[in-house]
Write a protein that holds these residues in place. Structure first.
Motif, mmCIF file in Angstrom:
data_model
loop_
_atom_site.group_PDB
_atom_site.id
_atom_site.type_symbol
_atom_site.label_atom_id
_atom_site.label_comp_id
_atom_site.label_asym_id
_atom_site.label_seq_id
_atom_site.Cartn_x
_atom_site.Cartn_y
_atom_site.Cartn_z
ATOM 1 N N ARG A 1 -19.914 9.183 -24.650
ATOM 2 C CA ARG A 1 -19.781 10.171 -23.576
ATOM 3 C C ARG A 1 -18.381 10.075 -22.982
ATOM 4 N NH1 ARG A 1 -20.539 10.651 -17.843
ATOM 5 N NH2 ARG A 1 -20.885 8.422 -17.670
ATOM 6 N N TYR A 2 -17.688 11.204 -22.966
ATOM 7 C CA TYR A 2 -16.372 11.292 -22.339
ATOM 8 C C TYR A 2 -16.479 12.123 -21.069
ATOM 9 C CZ TYR A 2 -14.332 9.499 -26.652
ATOM 10 O OH TYR A 2 -14.013 8.714 -27.720
ATOM 11 N N GLN A 3 -15.886 11.632 -20.000
ATOM 12 C CA GLN A 3 -15.810 12.350 -18.731
ATOM 13 C C GLN A 3 -14.321 12.550 -18.458
ATOM 14 O OE1 GLN A 3 -18.665 13.105 -16.867
ATOM 15 N NE2 GLN A 3 -17.396 14.327 -15.509
ATOM 16 N N VAL A 4 -13.855 13.817 -18.489
ATOM 17 C CA VAL A 4 -12.435 14.099 -18.253
ATOM 18 C C VAL A 4 -12.289 14.895 -16.966
ATOM 19 C CG1 VAL A 4 -11.738 13.965 -20.671
ATOM 20 C CG2 VAL A 4 -12.520 16.134 -19.739
ATOM 21 N N THR A 5 -11.193 14.632 -16.256
ATOM 22 C CA THR A 5 -10.954 15.262 -14.955
ATOM 23 C C THR A 5 -9.496 15.680 -14.845
ATOM 24 O OG1 THR A 5 -12.604 13.808 -13.948
ATOM 25 C CG2 THR A 5 -11.094 14.911 -12.452
ATOM 26 N N ASN A 6 -9.270 16.866 -14.318
ATOM 27 C CA ASN A 6 -7.935 17.308 -13.945
ATOM 28 C C ASN A 6 -7.743 16.918 -12.481
ATOM 29 O OD1 ASN A 6 -5.589 18.559 -13.271
ATOM 30 N ND2 ASN A 6 -6.200 20.608 -13.896
ATOM 31 N N ASN A 7 -6.903 15.941 -12.229
ATOM 32 C CA ASN A 7 -6.699 15.448 -10.867
ATOM 33 C C ASN A 7 -5.727 16.302 -10.063
ATOM 34 O OD1 ASN A 7 -8.497 13.290 -11.017
ATOM 35 N ND2 ASN A 7 -6.986 12.051 -12.102
ATOM 36 N N SER A 8 -5.125 17.278 -10.700
ATOM 37 C CA SER A 8 -4.204 18.157 -9.975
ATOM 38 C C SER A 8 -5.000 19.143 -9.118
ATOM 39 C CB SER A 8 -3.326 18.933 -10.957
ATOM 40 O OG SER A 8 -2.561 19.901 -10.276
ATOM 41 N N SER A 9 -4.508 19.385 -7.920
ATOM 42 C CA SER A 9 -5.177 20.358 -7.054
ATOM 43 C C SER A 9 -4.528 21.736 -7.151
ATOM 44 C CB SER A 9 -5.172 19.876 -5.614
ATOM 45 O OG SER A 9 -3.838 19.719 -5.182
ATOM 46 N N SER A 10 -3.436 21.851 -7.946
ATOM 47 C CA SER A 10 -2.735 23.133 -7.987
ATOM 48 C C SER A 10 -2.511 23.709 -9.384
ATOM 49 C CB SER A 10 -1.379 22.994 -7.283
ATOM 50 O OG SER A 10 -0.599 22.016 -7.940
ATOM 51 N N ARG A 11 -2.637 22.920 -10.421
ATOM 52 C CA ARG A 11 -2.327 23.417 -11.760
ATOM 53 C C ARG A 11 -3.467 23.161 -12.735
ATOM 54 N NH1 ARG A 11 2.853 20.447 -13.494
ATOM 55 N NH2 ARG A 11 1.850 20.906 -15.447
ATOM 56 N N ALA A 12 -3.710 24.137 -13.581
ATOM 57 C CA ALA A 12 -4.636 23.937 -14.696
ATOM 58 C C ALA A 12 -3.929 23.069 -15.732
ATOM 59 C CB ALA A 12 -5.021 25.282 -15.304
ATOM 60 N N CYS A 13 -4.703 22.412 -16.573
ATOM 61 C CA CYS A 13 -4.091 21.576 -17.603
ATOM 62 C C CYS A 13 -4.933 21.579 -18.867
ATOM 63 C CB CYS A 13 -3.878 20.157 -17.101
ATOM 64 S SG CYS A 13 -5.387 19.196 -16.936
ATOM 65 N N VAL A 14 -4.300 21.161 -19.932
ATOM 66 C CA VAL A 14 -4.982 20.977 -21.209
ATOM 67 C C VAL A 14 -4.982 19.482 -21.497
ATOM 68 C CG1 VAL A 14 -4.929 21.456 -23.677
ATOM 69 C CG2 VAL A 14 -4.292 23.236 -22.054
ATOM 70 N N LEU A 15 -6.168 18.938 -21.774
ATOM 71 C CA LEU A 15 -6.317 17.525 -22.110
ATOM 72 C C LEU A 15 -6.872 17.404 -23.521
ATOM 73 C CD1 LEU A 15 -7.971 16.270 -18.804
ATOM 74 C CD2 LEU A 15 -5.592 15.970 -19.484
ATOM 75 N N TYR A 16 -6.457 16.338 -24.203
ATOM 76 C CA TYR A 16 -6.942 16.081 -25.547
ATOM 77 C C TYR A 16 -7.620 14.713 -25.567
ATOM 78 C CZ TYR A 16 -3.869 19.903 -26.819
ATOM 79 O OH TYR A 16 -3.260 21.125 -26.894
ATOM 80 N N VAL A 17 -8.725 14.628 -26.273
ATOM 81 C CA VAL A 17 -9.416 13.358 -26.480
ATOM 82 C C VAL A 17 -9.429 13.099 -27.979
ATOM 83 C CG1 VAL A 17 -11.622 12.140 -26.348
ATOM 84 C CG2 VAL A 17 -10.865 13.560 -24.427
ATOM 85 N N ASP A 18 -8.861 11.964 -28.383
ATOM 86 C CA ASP A 18 -8.894 11.541 -29.784
ATOM 87 C C ASP A 18 -10.012 10.526 -29.944
ATOM 88 O OD1 ASP A 18 -6.711 13.135 -30.261
ATOM 89 O OD2 ASP A 18 -5.266 11.483 -30.336
ATOM 90 N N HIS A 19 -10.929 10.822 -30.852
ATOM 91 C CA HIS A 19 -12.092 9.950 -31.071
ATOM 92 C C HIS A 19 -12.065 9.440 -32.503
ATOM 93 C CE1 HIS A 19 -16.206 8.469 -30.499
ATOM 94 N NE2 HIS A 19 -16.373 8.812 -31.765
ATOM 95 N N THR A 20 -12.167 8.128 -32.651
ATOM 96 C CA THR A 20 -12.232 7.500 -33.973
ATOM 97 C C THR A 20 -13.639 6.972 -34.190
ATOM 98 O OG1 THR A 20 -9.911 6.862 -33.815
ATOM 99 C CG2 THR A 20 -11.247 5.706 -35.454
#
Length: 107
Positions: A22-41
Motif C-alpha cells: 500500500r502506497y500513500q502519496v501526498t502533495n504537501n504544497s498548498s498552491s501547486r498541483a504536482c505529478v508524483l511517481y512511485v517505482d515499485h520493484t
C-alpha cells in the motif's frame, strides 16, 4: 500408502502467493498541483513475483513498475500494488507425506 493402497515416495505441491503493498502519496504544497511517481520493484522470493497491478502504471516489466499520480494541492492518494508468484515445494519425508494424505482424506 495412499487411499488406493499404493506406496507414495514423494510429491510436489504447486502453490501460489500474493503480496500487496500500500502506497500513500501526498502533495504537501498548498498552491501547486504536482505529478508524483512511485517505482515499485517486485519481491524475489519463490523465484520472483510478477506485478499484477496495471492501474496508473506508465512503465512495466515483469519485476518493476512505475506508477504516475497527478495530485491537486494538499491532495492525497492511496494505491495498492499486487504481486503474484507460483512455485512448487517437494515433500519426501514420510511424516510430511502422511500428514498430506491425512488432510486429503479428511476433506
Amino acid at each position: 500408502r495412499n487411499g488406493r493402497g499404493e506406496f507414495v515416495t514423494g510429491c510436489e505441491l504447486v502453490k501460489s502467493a500474493t503480496r500487496v503493498t500500500r502506497y500513500q502519496v501526498t502533495n504537501n504544497s498548498s498552491s501547486r498541483a504536482c505529478v508524483l511517481y512511485v517505482d515499485h520493484t517486485a519481491a524475489c522470493e519463490h523465484g520472483g513475483f510478477a506485478i499484477a497491478t496495471t492501474s496508473r502504471c506508465i512503465k512495466a516489466t515483469t519485476s518493476f513498475s512505475r506508477f504516475r499520480f497527478e495530485l491537486a494541492p494538499t491532495a492525497e492518494a492511496e494505491h495498492l500494488v499486487s504481486e503474484e508468484a507460483t512455485y512448487t515445494t517437494s515433500l519426501s519425508e514420510p511424516s510430511a507425506l502422511q500428514e498430506l494424505l491425512d488432510r486429503d482424506e479428511a476433506s
